[in-house]
Scaffold this motif. Sequence first.
Motif, PDB file in Angstrom:
ATOM      1  N   SER A  76      14.577 -79.231  15.973  1.00 27.92           N
ATOM      2  CA  SER A  76      15.959 -78.987  15.571  1.00 27.92           C
ATOM      3  C   SER A  76      15.964 -78.391  14.169  1.00 27.92           C
ATOM      4  N   ARG A  81      24.886 -75.040  12.121  1.00 23.79           N
ATOM      5  CA  ARG A  81      26.278 -75.468  12.223  1.00 23.79           C
ATOM      6  C   ARG A  81      26.892 -74.805  13.447  1.00 23.79           C
ATOM      7  N   PRO A  82      27.328 -75.544  14.447  1.00 28.00           N
ATOM      8  CA  PRO A  82      27.967 -74.906  15.603  1.00 28.00           C
ATOM      9  C   PRO A  82      29.106 -73.981  15.168  1.00 28.00           C
ATOM     10  N   LEU A 131      30.342 -80.485  22.256  1.00 26.92           N
ATOM     11  CA  LEU A 131      28.971 -80.250  21.813  1.00 26.92           C
ATOM     12  C   LEU A 131      28.042 -81.172  22.573  1.00 26.92           C
ATOM     13  N   SER A 134      22.084 -81.425  21.703  1.00 21.73           N
ATOM     14  CA  SER A 134      21.380 -80.613  20.707  1.00 21.73           C
ATOM     15  C   SER A 134      22.324 -79.637  20.016  1.00 21.73           C
ATOM     16  N   ASN A 135      23.586 -80.015  19.943  1.00 19.75           N
ATOM     17  CA  ASN A 135      24.632 -79.222  19.297  1.00 19.75           C
ATOM     18  C   ASN A 135      24.917 -77.916  20.020  1.00 19.75           C
ATOM     19  N   ALA A 245      19.849 -74.160  19.313  1.00 18.69           N
ATOM     20  CA  ALA A 245      20.977 -74.420  20.235  1.00 18.69           C
ATOM     21  C   ALA A 245      20.931 -73.427  21.395  1.00 18.69           C
TER      22      ALA A 245
END
Length: 295
Positions: A76, A81-82, A131, A134-135, A245
């Motif tokens: 990760s 940031r999504p 989400l 894993s985002n 992601a």
Amino acid sequence: MTRLGPIRAVTVAVAQLQPTIDVYQLHLGYQLMERGRIDAGLAALWACPSLAGRRYALMLPGGDSGPCLRFVEGPSANSFRPFGHFGWNAAEIMVQDVDALAEKLADGPFRVIGPPADLSFSDKIRAMQVLGPSNEALYLTMFKERLAEFDTPDARHPVDRVFIVIVGGPSVTQLSEFYARHLGTTPAAPMQGVISVLSAAHDLPRDTAHELAALSLAGQSFIELDTMPSSTTARPQPPGELPVAISMVSFAVDALPDGLSYRATPRDIAETPYHGRRAAVCVGAGGEWIELIES
């Protein structure tokens, strides 16, 4: 001219494979189709040789055929940031009843970042955003009735197939021109729409209007193009790894187009979803990884 579509797979880099499988099975009803380890040929196709031997899994709604979710174990990135980066922002999945699904997902491992709401440009479409572990961002979308302007699949399961993928770039125009020039899509007219999760990620008012457009592909598939805010940054990608992601989206094409710069030499791949067909990976105008599989 190249014919793009349908979507074949959405690849997600996940921190832990088995917990991801469990979460998608228990909460979304997806079924495990295949699991194994990335072989050297596929790792070479992606120009990520260190991924050889890495565990992966393919999952489908109700075990059906169609676009699959492919999960690949990887590190990760704390900086991710999504909706904060260029590239693939989300995968949009057709569902039967988004409000009932919201109740089921409440207080579970899928974090709701956008509760069910009608879309700003059509009250016939209702969606929520979540989400995953894993985002990875998912839009869960219900069509209240079939719309003539959208050739969309029917939801045969409570949570069905991916039918739209969302990419963010410097501008809708740049994104649209890339897909039209290299992949034969019809240029899409930009429109204004409220994307609350995108606004929230950039500390903008919830009702901020963003420029977006939709590309219609073969096989009841679409690409949504989003112009990203000025605070957007490049997507994290640990050395030798897939982007964080939602890493990559795979599409069928009638033939690999000339004039594209591929990450590695195209090659035939035996495993699903290639089934012995030739494939290659290029990078789009938003930095998104696009995998093309000859049909």
